[in-house]
Write a protein that holds these residues in place. Sequence first.
Motif, PDB file in Angstrom:
ATOM      1  N   MET A 157       0.849  -1.157   0.000  1.00  0.00           N
ATOM      2  CA  MET A 157       0.000   0.000   0.000  1.00  0.00           C
ATOM      3  C   MET A 157       0.901   1.228   0.000  1.00  0.00           C
ATOM      4  O   MET A 157       1.849   1.308   0.773  1.00  0.00           O
ATOM      5  N   LYS A 158       0.604   2.159  -0.904  1.00  0.00           N
ATOM      6  CA  LYS A 158       1.410   3.379  -1.003  1.00  0.00           C
ATOM      7  C   LYS A 158       0.503   4.605  -0.936  1.00  0.00           C
ATOM      8  O   LYS A 158      -0.576   4.630  -1.528  1.00  0.00           O
ATOM      9  N   LEU A 159       1.010   5.618  -0.230  1.00  0.00           N
ATOM     10  CA  LEU A 159       0.281   6.874  -0.108  1.00  0.00           C
ATOM     11  C   LEU A 159       0.347   7.644  -1.419  1.00  0.00           C
ATOM     12  O   LEU A 159       1.432   7.877  -1.951  1.00  0.00           O
ATOM     13  N   ILE A 160      -0.814   8.022  -1.933  1.00  0.00           N
ATOM     14  CA  ILE A 160      -0.859   8.833  -3.151  1.00  0.00           C
ATOM     15  C   ILE A 160      -0.735  10.309  -2.762  1.00  0.00           C
ATOM     16  O   ILE A 160       0.117  11.020  -3.260  1.00  0.00           O
ATOM     17  N   TYR A 161      -1.605  10.757  -1.849  1.00  0.00           N
ATOM     18  CA  TYR A 161      -1.487  12.118  -1.322  1.00  0.00           C
ATOM     19  C   TYR A 161      -2.360  12.273  -0.090  1.00  0.00           C
ATOM     20  O   TYR A 161      -3.193  11.417   0.213  1.00  0.00           O
ATOM     21  N   GLN A 162      -2.150  13.379   0.634  1.00  0.00           N
ATOM     22  CA  GLN A 162      -2.956  13.731   1.795  1.00  0.00           C
ATOM     23  C   GLN A 162      -3.568  15.095   1.566  1.00  0.00           C
ATOM     24  O   GLN A 162      -2.976  15.945   0.898  1.00  0.00           O
ATOM     25  N   SER A 163      -4.737  15.297   2.161  1.00  0.00           N
ATOM     26  CA  SER A 163      -5.405  16.582   2.024  1.00  0.00           C
ATOM     27  C   SER A 163      -6.377  16.762   3.180  1.00  0.00           C
ATOM     28  O   SER A 163      -6.896  15.794   3.727  1.00  0.00           O
ATOM     29  N   SER A 164      -6.623  17.994   3.545  1.00  0.00           N
ATOM     30  CA  SER A 164      -7.668  18.278   4.531  1.00  0.00           C
ATOM     31  C   SER A 164      -9.012  18.472   3.832  1.00  0.00           C
ATOM     32  O   SER A 164     -10.036  18.604   4.486  1.00  0.00           O
ATOM     33  N   ASP A 165      -9.001  18.449   2.502  1.00  0.00           N
ATOM     34  CA  ASP A 165     -10.220  18.610   1.702  1.00  0.00           C
ATOM     35  C   ASP A 165     -10.841  17.236   1.432  1.00  0.00           C
ATOM     36  O   ASP A 165     -10.465  16.540   0.500  1.00  0.00           O
ATOM     37  N   LYS A 166     -11.794  16.872   2.288  1.00  0.00           N
ATOM     38  CA  LYS A 166     -12.427  15.552   2.196  1.00  0.00           C
ATOM     39  C   LYS A 166     -13.129  15.360   0.851  1.00  0.00           C
ATOM     40  O   LYS A 166     -13.127  14.267   0.291  1.00  0.00           O
ATOM     41  N   GLN A 167     -13.706  16.399   0.304  1.00  0.00           N
ATOM     42  CA  GLN A 167     -14.405  16.291  -0.986  1.00  0.00           C
ATOM     43  C   GLN A 167     -13.440  15.976  -2.120  1.00  0.00           C
ATOM     44  O   GLN A 167     -13.755  15.188  -3.006  1.00  0.00           O
ATOM     45  N   ALA A 168     -12.250  16.559  -2.090  1.00  0.00           N
ATOM     46  CA  ALA A 168     -11.246  16.279  -3.125  1.00  0.00           C
ATOM     47  C   ALA A 168     -10.774  14.829  -3.029  1.00  0.00           C
ATOM     48  O   ALA A 168     -10.613  14.154  -4.050  1.00  0.00           O
ATOM     49  N   VAL A 169     -10.588  14.352  -1.807  1.00  0.00           N
ATOM     50  CA  VAL A 169     -10.169  12.958  -1.608  1.00  0.00           C
ATOM     51  C   VAL A 169     -11.268  12.017  -2.094  1.00  0.00           C
ATOM     52  O   VAL A 169     -10.988  11.017  -2.764  1.00  0.00           O
ATOM     53  N   GLU A 170     -12.498  12.333  -1.790  1.00  0.00           N
ATOM     54  CA  GLU A 170     -13.621  11.488  -2.231  1.00  0.00           C
ATOM     55  C   GLU A 170     -13.741  11.477  -3.748  1.00  0.00           C
ATOM     56  O   GLU A 170     -13.995  10.440  -4.363  1.00  0.00           O
ATOM     57  N   GLN A 184      -5.608  15.785   8.250  1.00  0.00           N
ATOM     58  CA  GLN A 184      -5.227  15.330   6.916  1.00  0.00           C
ATOM     59  C   GLN A 184      -5.810  13.940   6.656  1.00  0.00           C
ATOM     60  O   GLN A 184      -5.656  13.044   7.466  1.00  0.00           O
ATOM     61  N   VAL A 185      -6.485  13.803   5.548  1.00  0.00           N
ATOM     62  CA  VAL A 185      -7.027  12.522   5.111  1.00  0.00           C
ATOM     63  C   VAL A 185      -6.103  12.017   4.010  1.00  0.00           C
ATOM     64  O   VAL A 185      -5.753  12.756   3.097  1.00  0.00           O
ATOM     65  N   GLY A 186      -5.690  10.764   4.116  1.00  0.00           N
ATOM     66  CA  GLY A 186      -4.792  10.196   3.113  1.00  0.00           C
ATOM     67  C   GLY A 186      -5.532   9.267   2.174  1.00  0.00           C
ATOM     68  O   GLY A 186      -6.469   8.593   2.564  1.00  0.00           O
ATOM     69  N   ILE A 187      -5.106   9.255   0.933  1.00  0.00           N
ATOM     70  CA  ILE A 187      -5.643   8.294  -0.029  1.00  0.00           C
ATOM     71  C   ILE A 187      -4.475   7.411  -0.463  1.00  0.00           C
ATOM     72  O   ILE A 187      -3.437   7.887  -0.900  1.00  0.00           O
ATOM     73  N   TRP A 188      -4.664   6.110  -0.277  1.00  0.00           N
ATOM     74  CA  TRP A 188      -3.620   5.120  -0.499  1.00  0.00           C
ATOM     75  C   TRP A 188      -4.052   4.166  -1.596  1.00  0.00           C
ATOM     76  O   TRP A 188      -5.204   3.724  -1.627  1.00  0.00           O
ATOM     77  N   VAL A 189      -3.125   3.822  -2.481  1.00  0.00           N
ATOM     78  CA  VAL A 189      -3.383   2.789  -3.472  1.00  0.00           C
ATOM     79  C   VAL A 189      -3.140   1.452  -2.768  1.00  0.00           C
ATOM     80  O   VAL A 189      -2.165   1.284  -2.045  1.00  0.00           O
ATOM     81  N   VAL A 190      -4.080   0.527  -2.911  1.00  0.00           N
ATOM     82  CA  VAL A 190      -4.001  -0.751  -2.207  1.00  0.00           C
ATOM     83  C   VAL A 190      -2.904  -1.642  -2.785  1.00  0.00           C
ATOM     84  O   VAL A 190      -2.114  -2.229  -2.046  1.00  0.00           O
ATOM     85  N   PHE A 191      -2.833  -1.724  -4.089  1.00  0.00           N
ATOM     86  CA  PHE A 191      -1.849  -2.586  -4.745  1.00  0.00           C
ATOM     87  C   PHE A 191      -0.709  -1.724  -5.274  1.00  0.00           C
ATOM     88  O   PHE A 191      -0.914  -0.851  -6.116  1.00  0.00           O
ATOM     89  N   ASP A 192       0.502  -1.996  -4.767  1.00  0.00           N
ATOM     90  CA  ASP A 192       1.665  -1.175  -5.118  1.00  0.00           C
ATOM     91  C   ASP A 192       1.893  -1.069  -6.620  1.00  0.00           C
ATOM     92  O   ASP A 192       2.326  -0.024  -7.107  1.00  0.00           O
ATOM     93  N   ASP A 193       1.585  -2.139  -7.353  1.00  0.00           N
ATOM     94  CA  ASP A 193       1.840  -2.105  -8.802  1.00  0.00           C
ATOM     95  C   ASP A 193       0.904  -1.145  -9.540  1.00  0.00           C
ATOM     96  O   ASP A 193       1.106  -0.869 -10.713  1.00  0.00           O
TER      97      ASP A 193
END
Length: 122
Positions: free
Chosen positions: A1-14, A46-55
């Motif tokens: 699992m890798k972090l794509i980005y973090q943001s305090s903007d929940k709508q952007a993450v969604e 900060q809310v983080g969005i992570w990709v589940v599969f590294d590839d």
Amino acid sequence: MKLIYQSSDKQAVEASRLLLESRGIPVHISNDDTNRNLSYMSVAVQVGIWVVFDDQYLDAVALLKDDAHDVANPRDVDEYRTSLNNAETEMRKSGFDRVMLGFMLLLIAGIVTYFVSKITHS
């Protein structure tokens, strides 16, 4: 699992989550509950969005930069969610079984101790 980005903007993450998952890239949102529960405070969580599969990380980053990007190896997100839910259910069931086993062992030990003390005192 890798972090794509973090943001305090929940709508952007969604919005990112919806885009990525619609193209076959399952993601995990971290601190989602914390953000929701502490949203009344002035401190931005900060809310983080992570990709589940590294590839799929490079595809995820490219897709967020250009929504016309073709994902090389899309996955069935519904199938992933179903397998995740099944694993969580099995873990809960297994945990309950362990608690019950421990309770039964304590009960048996208590009964044995009671009868041994009765036998030795008579």
